[in-house]
Motif scaffolding. Structure first.
Motif, PDB file in Angstrom:
ATOM      1  N   UNK A   1      19.476  19.517  23.819  1.00  0.00           N
ATOM      2  CA  UNK A   1      19.605  19.507  22.356  1.00  0.00           C
ATOM      3  C   UNK A   1      19.375  18.095  21.809  1.00  0.00           C
ATOM      4  N   UNK A   2      19.759  17.093  22.576  1.00  0.00           N
ATOM      5  CA  UNK A   2      19.549  15.719  22.095  1.00  0.00           C
ATOM      6  C   UNK A   2      18.154  15.191  22.403  1.00  0.00           C
ATOM      7  N   UNK A   3      17.369  15.950  23.156  1.00  0.00           N
ATOM      8  CA  UNK A   3      16.014  15.503  23.511  1.00  0.00           C
ATOM      9  C   UNK A   3      15.096  15.575  22.290  1.00  0.00           C
ATOM     10  N   UNK A   4      14.268  14.556  22.134  1.00  0.00           N
ATOM     11  CA  UNK A   4      13.261  14.605  21.071  1.00  0.00           C
ATOM     12  C   UNK A   4      12.001  15.340  21.525  1.00  0.00           C
ATOM     13  N   UNK A   5      11.913  15.639  22.801  1.00  0.00           N
ATOM     14  CA  UNK A   5      10.801  16.450  23.312  1.00  0.00           C
ATOM     15  C   UNK A   5      11.204  17.918  23.269  1.00  0.00           C
ATOM     16  N   UNK A   6      10.238  18.811  23.117  1.00  0.00           N
ATOM     17  CA  UNK A   6      10.571  20.236  23.231  1.00  0.00           C
ATOM     18  C   UNK A   6      11.009  20.565  24.658  1.00  0.00           C
ATOM     19  N   UNK A   7      12.099  21.316  24.766  1.00  0.00           N
ATOM     20  CA  UNK A   7      12.650  21.650  26.088  1.00  0.00           C
ATOM     21  C   UNK A   7      12.637  23.169  26.281  1.00  0.00           C
ATOM     22  N   UNK A   8      12.009  23.601  27.370  1.00  0.00           N
ATOM     23  CA  UNK A   8      12.120  25.004  27.779  1.00  0.00           C
ATOM     24  C   UNK A   8      13.364  25.088  28.652  1.00  0.00           C
ATOM     25  N   UNK A   9      14.351  25.823  28.182  1.00  0.00           N
ATOM     26  CA  UNK A   9      15.653  25.834  28.828  1.00  0.00           C
ATOM     27  C   UNK A   9      15.873  27.212  29.451  1.00  0.00           C
ATOM     28  N   UNK A  10      15.804  27.263  30.779  1.00  0.00           N
ATOM     29  CA  UNK A  10      15.777  28.555  31.462  1.00  0.00           C
ATOM     30  C   UNK A  10      17.067  28.795  32.227  1.00  0.00           C
ATOM     31  N   UNK A  11      17.973  29.523  31.576  1.00  0.00           N
ATOM     32  CA  UNK A  11      19.181  29.945  32.257  1.00  0.00           C
ATOM     33  C   UNK A  11      18.825  31.119  33.167  1.00  0.00           C
ATOM     34  N   UNK A  12      19.717  31.432  34.116  1.00  0.00           N
ATOM     35  CA  UNK A  12      19.452  32.574  34.998  1.00  0.00           C
ATOM     36  C   UNK A  12      20.424  33.694  34.669  1.00  0.00           C
ATOM     37  N   UNK A  13      19.873  34.883  34.493  1.00  0.00           N
ATOM     38  CA  UNK A  13      20.682  36.004  33.998  1.00  0.00           C
ATOM     39  C   UNK A  13      21.785  36.411  34.966  1.00  0.00           C
ATOM     40  N   UNK A  14      21.563  36.222  36.254  1.00  0.00           N
ATOM     41  CA  UNK A  14      22.613  36.582  37.221  1.00  0.00           C
ATOM     42  C   UNK A  14      23.752  35.558  37.244  1.00  0.00           C
ATOM     43  N   UNK A  15      23.538  34.437  36.584  1.00  0.00           N
ATOM     44  CA  UNK A  15      24.577  33.403  36.591  1.00  0.00           C
ATOM     45  C   UNK A  15      25.528  33.493  35.401  1.00  0.00           C
ATOM     46  N   UNK A  16      25.182  34.317  34.395  1.00  0.00           N
ATOM     47  CA  UNK A  16      25.968  34.327  33.148  1.00  0.00           C
ATOM     48  C   UNK A  16      27.475  34.402  33.408  1.00  0.00           C
ATOM     49  N   UNK A  17      27.867  35.258  34.368  1.00  0.00           N
ATOM     50  CA  UNK A  17      29.301  35.506  34.573  1.00  0.00           C
ATOM     51  C   UNK A  17      29.897  34.662  35.696  1.00  0.00           C
ATOM     52  N   UNK A  18      29.106  33.857  36.346  1.00  0.00           N
ATOM     53  CA  UNK A  18      29.632  32.997  37.421  1.00  0.00           C
ATOM     54  C   UNK A  18      30.540  31.933  36.823  1.00  0.00           C
ATOM     55  N   UNK A  19      31.624  31.658  37.512  1.00  0.00           N
ATOM     56  CA  UNK A  19      32.552  30.654  36.993  1.00  0.00           C
ATOM     57  C   UNK A  19      32.462  29.364  37.800  1.00  0.00           C
ATOM     58  N   UNK A  20      32.916  28.304  37.176  1.00  0.00           N
ATOM     59  CA  UNK A  20      32.930  27.013  37.850  1.00  0.00           C
ATOM     60  C   UNK A  20      33.676  26.007  36.998  1.00  0.00           C
ATOM     61  N   UNK A  21      33.913  24.865  37.571  1.00  0.00           N
ATOM     62  CA  UNK A  21      34.625  23.814  36.847  1.00  0.00           C
ATOM     63  C   UNK A  21      33.672  23.081  35.914  1.00  0.00           C
ATOM     64  N   UNK A  22      34.147  22.882  34.698  1.00  0.00           N
ATOM     65  CA  UNK A  22      33.354  22.174  33.688  1.00  0.00           C
ATOM     66  C   UNK A  22      34.240  21.111  33.053  1.00  0.00           C
ATOM     67  N   UNK A  23      33.687  19.922  32.912  1.00  0.00           N
ATOM     68  CA  UNK A  23      34.397  18.878  32.168  1.00  0.00           C
ATOM     69  C   UNK A  23      33.949  18.968  30.713  1.00  0.00           C
ATOM     70  N   UNK A  24      34.823  19.463  29.844  1.00  0.00           N
ATOM     71  CA  UNK A  24      34.386  19.658  28.451  1.00  0.00           C
ATOM     72  C   UNK A  24      33.965  18.354  27.779  1.00  0.00           C
ATOM     73  N   UNK A  25      34.454  17.245  28.278  1.00  0.00           N
ATOM     74  CA  UNK A  25      34.078  15.966  27.672  1.00  0.00           C
ATOM     75  C   UNK A  25      32.885  15.312  28.350  1.00  0.00           C
ATOM     76  N   UNK A  26      32.217  16.052  29.225  1.00  0.00           N
ATOM     77  CA  UNK A  26      31.101  15.461  29.979  1.00  0.00           C
ATOM     78  C   UNK A  26      30.006  14.974  29.045  1.00  0.00           C
ATOM     79  N   UNK A  27      29.420  13.853  29.413  1.00  0.00           N
ATOM     80  CA  UNK A  27      28.265  13.340  28.679  1.00  0.00           C
ATOM     81  C   UNK A  27      27.067  14.245  28.977  1.00  0.00           C
ATOM     82  N   UNK A  28      26.048  14.214  28.116  1.00  0.00           N
ATOM     83  CA  UNK A  28      24.826  14.962  28.438  1.00  0.00           C
ATOM     84  C   UNK A  28      24.273  14.491  29.776  1.00  0.00           C
ATOM     85  N   UNK A  29      23.731  15.422  30.543  1.00  0.00           N
ATOM     86  CA  UNK A  29      23.118  15.057  31.821  1.00  0.00           C
ATOM     87  C   UNK A  29      21.841  14.268  31.561  1.00  0.00           C
TER      88      UNK A  29
END
Lengths: 326, 329
Positions: free
Chosen positions: A162-190
């Protein structure tokens, strides 16, 4: 740290970016009450209103074209195309307009748009809802291509997109939608273009991304019990791909295996294998190998679809064969 | 031709001068292409000048326009510098797009010109998106989408009409109906009662006028633009006109009916406007001077473009993308 699903992580990222920057907005089909096909927009329309979480007609060309117009006029749209297969309905706008506008207009303008188009098999959705088209977009100059494999990445990479000034094709994987994991809500953009070593190893470099990461980690565990130490690299971004990380790993292991869910022929594994062969030929102990789907449309029937999948067993078998191939 | 009471003659005179500049620019561009002095596709706007002139006269500098492959006239009408445009179509350094875009991609964002476009109707979807940005950022602008009659048979065009109405966006659609879809008569490939009916089917009020009549264009565009500016939603202007030249400069025109071509001179928007200005008491010498000035400006721009250097090779890989730029490889 919080435990959340891959879909929730993306929703958090978008919410944070929309709170941070009023120019950020999203458009697509069914984003409002339904919150998108996987709930990845759930609640955002009530929070930000119908003008920033925009429910659209089924008009992919104009969803994409209008996002481009809005991007070149000072906003930062996030486009939801639901399935990568429908990204093809907007391919003209993505390729001929978004990707090229900056270049062909002599640098007068940027196109800061994120195009979400989820890839991969899920639940027998067949040939028009299951494709993995990531390599198609990598071929287009001007585009950044991102494929997150974990909830934490779907948070930090979406922020970066979202912060990129270039157009980004962002490809999530449909089988991952419900997978859980640890997320740091305050994480900086990768940082876009950096791979992650998901499992260190010394005998063989296994490069993968997106929905194949889990199977590759499983394969690496099985291989370990057979005395093969596999290093698993998650590319995270396909363009630019982290050549330094891949080259560094292959230089140590002398073996490269690439596994992806997309069709093998012309898949992005071919580019990685070719680059490694061109530049690291003399460091290789055996020829690079690729694993991908057969060159067929994705079938509906469960056993037929299963035949298109690269399995952990196939990965282990390929690794074993490479260990004995001198 | 008739104008509302109090409409200053000088405003029409200014539009007339813009038309002369458009005419001189494209007459040179077409000639230069046929003489192989420049490369690529050149689509001459010759004969259609009244539409760009009359519509852009209803716009301010902040307003946006999007255009299509026959786009030189729209840029000039919105105030673009003919020298930077000429350098561009010659592929020279200093072109408005650095010589990378050429004729089909002339644009000047500093003037709200979002670009000509090489894909039919794509500029229209971009225009409705620009209007969405205007809405989102709460800006005081309107957007004009110029397109030809051929665009009405592309899906994105119809999607964009629907879109503009659904979100009630500040867009004025301007269809320049020269009767041709490339080299095919539009009516021979179009179902239903026609263009205006299509706009009205989406609930967008439309006006249909003689697009070779500058006064008619100026009046209609002025009214429609004011309605759009007042937040009344999208409007549609259907302006019939004549395409004097081929689809592009190298088109030999073997499909054209000589009888149709013969009607162009009497339809000439420049000739008709000149006659009107003379009737308003403008001296012939003044109008002759206008034409000479336009010719001189374009001749000077052309001479400059012919002599200008091409972009440096180092420009090849600039402005592709920041992340994953070609130099990365």
């Amino acid at each position: 740290m919080a435990v959340m699903t891959y879909a929730e992580a993306a929703r958090l990222a978008l919410r944070q970016e929309m709170q941070r920057d009023r120019r950020v907005w999203a458009l697509g089909e069914d984003l409002g009450p339904e919150g998108g096909v996987a709930g990845q927009y759930l609640g955002l329309q009530s929070e930000f209103g119908r003008s920033r979480i925009v429910d659209t007609p089924i008009s992919e060309s104009t969803i994409m074209g209008s996002a481009i117009g809005a991007a070149i006029c000072g906003t930062r749209p996030v486009v939801e195309l639901r399935y990568a297969d429908f990204g093809l309905c907007a391919a003209d706008e993505i390729v001929n307009q978004a990707a090229k506008a900056r270049y062909m207009l002599g640098g007068q303008v940027r196109v800061p748009v994120v195009v979400r188009q989820p890839i991969g098999f899920r639940d027998g959705m067949a040939a028009q809802h299951s494709q993995s088209t990531e390599a198609w977009w990598v071929h287009v100059p001007g585009l950044v291509v991102v494929a997150p494999a974990t909830p934490a990445d779907n948070h930090a990479l979406l922020k970066a997109a979202i912060r990129s000034d270039d157009p980004v094709i962002y490809m999530e994987h449909k089988e991952l939608w419900t997978r859980t994991g640890e997320v740091d809500p305050g994480a900086e953009p990768a940082v876009l273009g950096r791979a992650a070593v998901r499992r260190p190893g010394s005998d063989l470099t296994l490069v993968t991304w997106s929905g194949m990461l889990g199977d590759c980690l499983t394969a690496a565990e099985v291989a370990q019990t057979q005395g093969i130490s596999i290093e698993v690299l998650d590319l995270r971004t396909l363009w630019p791909w982290d050549r330094d990380a891949v080259f560094a790993s292959v230089t140590r292991t002398g073996r490269l295996l690439v596994a992806h869910q997309a069709v093998k022929a012309g898949g992005f594994g071919a580019e990685i294998a070719a680059e490694v062969a061109e530049h690291l030929f003399h460091a290789l102990r055996c020829p690079p190998r690729r694993l991908g789907a057969p060159r067929t449309p994705v079938p509906h029937s469960r056993p037929l679809e299963a035949l298109c999948r690269v399995t952990p067993a196939q990965v282990v078998a390929a690794a074993r064969a490479m260990m004995t191939d001198h | 031709m008739s104008l509302p009471a109090g409409f200053p003659v000088e405003r029409i005179h200014a539009m007339y001068r813009r038309m002369l500049l458009m005419r001189a620019f494209d007459e040179h561009a077409g000639w230069a292409r046929r003489e192989d002095r420049l490369r690529g596709s050149v689509h001459e706007y010759t004969g259609q000048e009244a539409i760009a002139a009359g519509v852009c006269a209803a716009l301010g500098e902040r307003d946006y326009i999007s255009s299509y492959h026959r786009g030189h006239g729209h840029c000039i009408a919105k105030g673009a510098d003919p020298v930077a445009m000429m350098l561009e179509i010659y592929g020279k350094a200093g072109g408005v797009c650095g010589g990378k875009g050429g004729s089909m991609h002339v644009a000047d964002f500093s003037l709200g010109i979002l670009g000509a476009n090489g894909v039919v109707a794509d500029g229209v979807t971009i225009a409705v998106g620009a209007a969405q940005a205007v809405r989102l950022l709460d800006e005081d602008r309107i957007v004009v989408a110029f397109f030809g009659d051929g665009a009405l048979n592309r899906g994105p065009m119809l999607e964009a009409l629907n879109w503009a109405k659904v979100y009630d966006l500040p867009v004025l659609f301007v269809c320049e109906d020269n009767g041709w879809s490339d080299r095919t008569p539009t009516r021979s490939v179009t179902g239903g009662p026609g263009i205006v009916a299509r706009a009205e089917a989406f609930g967008i009020p439309a006006d249909s006028i003689d697009g070779n009549d500058l006064l008619a264009v100026a009046c209609s565009a002025g009214l429609l633009a004011a309605e759009v500016r007042a937040g009344q939603g999208p409007r549609f202007l259907h302006a019939t006109t004549c395409r004097w030249r081929g689809h592009l400069a190298l088109d030999r025109g073997l499909y054209r009916d000589p009888a149709e071509l013969a009607t162009h001179a009497e339809q000439d928007p420049i000739g008709r406007t000149r006659a009107w200005l003379l009737a308003q008491g403008i001296a012939p010498a003044v109008l002759d001077g206008d034409a000479a000035e336009a010719a001189e400006r374009i001749a000077a721009a052309a001479a400059l473009a012919e002599a200008a250097p091409c972009p440096d090779a180092s420009e090849l890989c600039t402005d592709v993308q920041d992340t994953g730029a070609p130099s990365w490889q």
